[in-house]
Design an enzyme around this catalytic site. Structure first.
Site, PDB file in Angstrom:
ATOM      1  N   ASP A  14       0.817  -1.231   0.000  1.00 40.50           N
ATOM      2  CA  ASP A  14       0.000   0.000   0.000  1.00 40.50           C
ATOM      3  C   ASP A  14       0.843   1.269   0.000  1.00 40.50           C
ATOM      4  O   ASP A  14       0.412   2.309   0.488  1.00 40.50           O
ATOM      5  CB  ASP A  14      -0.963   0.034   1.201  1.00 40.50           C
ATOM      6  CG  ASP A  14      -1.791  -1.226   1.328  1.00 40.50           C
ATOM      7  OD1 ASP A  14      -2.374  -1.642   0.309  1.00 40.50           O
ATOM      8  OD2 ASP A  14      -1.857  -1.802   2.433  1.00 40.50           O
ATOM      9  N   LYS A  17       2.757   2.256  -5.116  1.00 39.09           N
ATOM     10  CA  LYS A  17       3.601   1.810  -6.238  1.00 39.09           C
ATOM     11  C   LYS A  17       2.977   2.118  -7.588  1.00 39.09           C
ATOM     12  O   LYS A  17       3.679   2.435  -8.551  1.00 39.09           O
ATOM     13  CB  LYS A  17       3.837   0.291  -6.126  1.00 39.09           C
ATOM     14  CG  LYS A  17       4.623  -0.114  -4.893  1.00 39.09           C
ATOM     15  CD  LYS A  17       4.772  -1.622  -4.807  1.00 39.09           C
ATOM     16  CE  LYS A  17       3.471  -2.344  -4.546  1.00 39.09           C
ATOM     17  NZ  LYS A  17       2.851  -1.996  -3.251  1.00 39.09           N
ATOM     18  N   GLY A  41      -4.225  -3.843  -5.063  1.00 34.94           N
ATOM     19  CA  GLY A  41      -4.850  -2.781  -5.832  1.00 34.94           C
ATOM     20  C   GLY A  41      -3.895  -1.621  -6.009  1.00 34.94           C
ATOM     21  O   GLY A  41      -3.393  -1.071  -5.036  1.00 34.94           O
ATOM     22  N   HIS A  42      -3.596  -1.266  -7.257  1.00 32.65           N
ATOM     23  CA  HIS A  42      -2.734  -0.117  -7.530  1.00 32.65           C
ATOM     24  C   HIS A  42      -3.607   1.038  -8.013  1.00 32.65           C
ATOM     25  O   HIS A  42      -4.263   0.939  -9.044  1.00 32.65           O
ATOM     26  CB  HIS A  42      -1.668  -0.481  -8.567  1.00 32.65           C
ATOM     27  CG  HIS A  42      -0.626  -1.411  -8.016  1.00 32.65           C
ATOM     28  ND1 HIS A  42       0.386  -1.934  -8.784  1.00 32.65           N
ATOM     29  CD2 HIS A  42      -0.432  -1.881  -6.762  1.00 32.65           C
ATOM     30  CE1 HIS A  42       1.159  -2.699  -8.015  1.00 32.65           C
ATOM     31  NE2 HIS A  42       0.670  -2.686  -6.795  1.00 32.65           N
ATOM     32  N   GLN A 219       2.140  -5.830  -3.352  1.00 38.08           N
ATOM     33  CA  GLN A 219       2.334  -5.886  -1.898  1.00 38.08           C
ATOM     34  C   GLN A 219       3.673  -5.226  -1.520  1.00 38.08           C
ATOM     35  O   GLN A 219       4.072  -4.267  -2.153  1.00 38.08           O
ATOM     36  CB  GLN A 219       2.256  -7.338  -1.388  1.00 38.08           C
ATOM     37  CG  GLN A 219       0.861  -7.924  -1.407  1.00 38.08           C
ATOM     38  CD  GLN A 219       0.558  -8.674  -2.684  1.00 38.08           C
ATOM     39  OE1 GLN A 219       1.416  -9.250  -3.328  1.00 38.08           O
ATOM     40  NE2 GLN A 219      -0.706  -8.681  -3.060  1.00 38.08           N
TER      41      GLN A 219
END
Length: 420
Positions: A14, A17, A41-42, A219
């Site tokens: 989180d 990235k 989730g990005h 991650q």
């Protein structure tokens, strides 16, 4: 000098990235995701609009760039189809621009069922996202999983159904009881088939041809299955070394390795967190930083930057530079702290990240303090453009870590980025 760069999370995930992959993708031809699944989730902001990518690499919004999912990834077919449809508002994906590895393993409704069941029945839940990631990687290791190349082949997919049904009657019962989920799983195969290729070979050929390749991790390094805070980790290799295993290429091709860290720390789910704040400062970080999971919506635990953990993260991935993200969230705080060591009731002062999660859970942080700032941080430009106190913080972090801070994030948009 090589032509491959790697970007990984430097904390417990989180870290933001996606934004930095999007920024760095401008100077590359291929962006390859090398591990994880749709539990990551990005979040990007494209023309001011928020977009959450769960499986498609974050460079997809740059015209002409190729995105690929490699063998270390686990793919949820129906959700990937939905994601391809979702990004169609920005970019129409064609097989020439999206390469899906035939070697990547597939998440089925059965794996999601196993994950949910295990987590809900566990005496000490790990805090998984219940998206079937762990069981899929477990079947991969057990050599009983199904790879994407076999999944899109109707005959091979049926063989997999029959093999599992014979070995586990509950699998057949699940298919009958959840026919709608399995039908969606079936339907996705034909839609994904045109994208399934020998992605690793194709990426290696591009590397040989001198194309710039950016490898995207999911991650964070402290969740690595080998080097993270086991058992409170994910099921894949999140450190930079995972990229070599996933793509199968020579380390000599590497140019730069970047770790992305927040200017503070967050953690989702269970697990030791020495610098966690359960006070007004932690609430400030959570509220101003909008610290809720991009995929799950779960609130994130917040705390001061942990340099002990970051030094360890840098050691296992070999960062050429750190990207210090979300500096703007610290604006308005009178004092800002960085954990430089731990204090343990038995072992005393600890400056190296412990392998034992039980020891980490008993550690108390030893802090170094910095003066806060109230001025708004610049949007774009150089790190040297920061106000004195913010610059002192960045330089102080750099000195404590022993490796450079190469970039700083000061907002959610592409342009909110400062460089050395």
């Amino acid at each position: 000098m090589g032509n491959v760069s790697i970007v990984v999370g430097a904390q417990w995930g989180d870290e933001g990235k996606g934004k930095w992959i999007d920024i760095l993708a401008r100077d590359t031809e291929i962006v390859a995701r090398f591990q994880g699944g749709n539990n990551a989730g990005h979040t990007l902001y494209v023309d001011g609009q928020k977009v959450v990518l769960k499986q498609i690499p974050s460079g997809i919004f740059h015209p002409g760039k190729i995105s690929t999912l490699c063998s270390g990834v686990v793919v949820n077919p129906s959700q990937l189809v939905a994601e391809i449809d979702m990004v169609a508002a920005f970019v129409k994906l064609v097989p020439e621009r999206l390469w899906l590895s035939a070697r990547a393993h597939v998440i089925s409704p059965w794996h999601i069922h196993l994950d949910t069941k295990a987590e809900s029945e566990a005496a000490n839940p790990i805090g998984t996202t219940k998206r079937g990631i762990g069981p899929t990687y477990a079947e991969k290791a057990n050599r009983t999983g199904i790879r994407l190349g076999d999944y899109v082949n109707n005959a091979h997919r049926q063989d997999w159904y029959e093999t599992l049904s014979k070995s586990n009657p509950k699998f057949a019962a699940h298919r009958q009881a959840h026919a709608d989920q399995w039908q969606e799983f079936e339907d996705a195969a034909a839609k994904l088939a045109p994208f399934v290729v020998d992605a690793e070979h194709m990426v290696r050929e591009q590397i040989k041809a001198g194309k710039r390749v950016l490898l995207e991790g999911a991650q964070g390094a402290l969740l690595d299955i080998n080097h993270g805070t086991y058992p409170f980790v994910t099921s894949s290799e999140t450190a930079a070394g995972g990229a070599f295993a996933s793509l199968g290429f020579a380390p000599r091709s590497i140019d730069k390795i970047y770790g992305v860290a927040k200017a503070y720390v967050t953690r989702v789910g269970s697990g030791a967190f020495p610098t966690e704040l359960k006070d007004s400062v932690g609430e400030h970080m959570a509220k101003v930083g909008k610290e809720f999971g991009a995929v799950t919506g779960r609130p994130r635990r917040c705390g001061w930057l942990d340099a002990v953990a970051l030094r360890y993260s840098g050691a296992i991935s070999g960062y050429d530079g750190l990207i210090l993200n979300k500096m703007d969230i610290l604006t308005g705080l009178d004092e800002i702290k960085v954990c430089i060591a731990y204090e343990h009731p038995v072992h005393g002062r600890i400056e190296n990240f412990p392998w034992d999660h039980a020891i980490l859970a008993e550690c108390k942080p030893v802090y170094k303090s910095f003066k806060g700032w109230t001025e708004e941080l610049p949007q774009g430009g150089k790190i040297s453009d920061l106000n004195k106190n913010a610059l002192d913080y960045v330089n102080g972090v750099e000195e404590i870590l022993g490796f450079p801070v190469s970039m700083v994030g000061t907002g959610v948009n592409r342009q909110d980025a400062l460089f050395r």
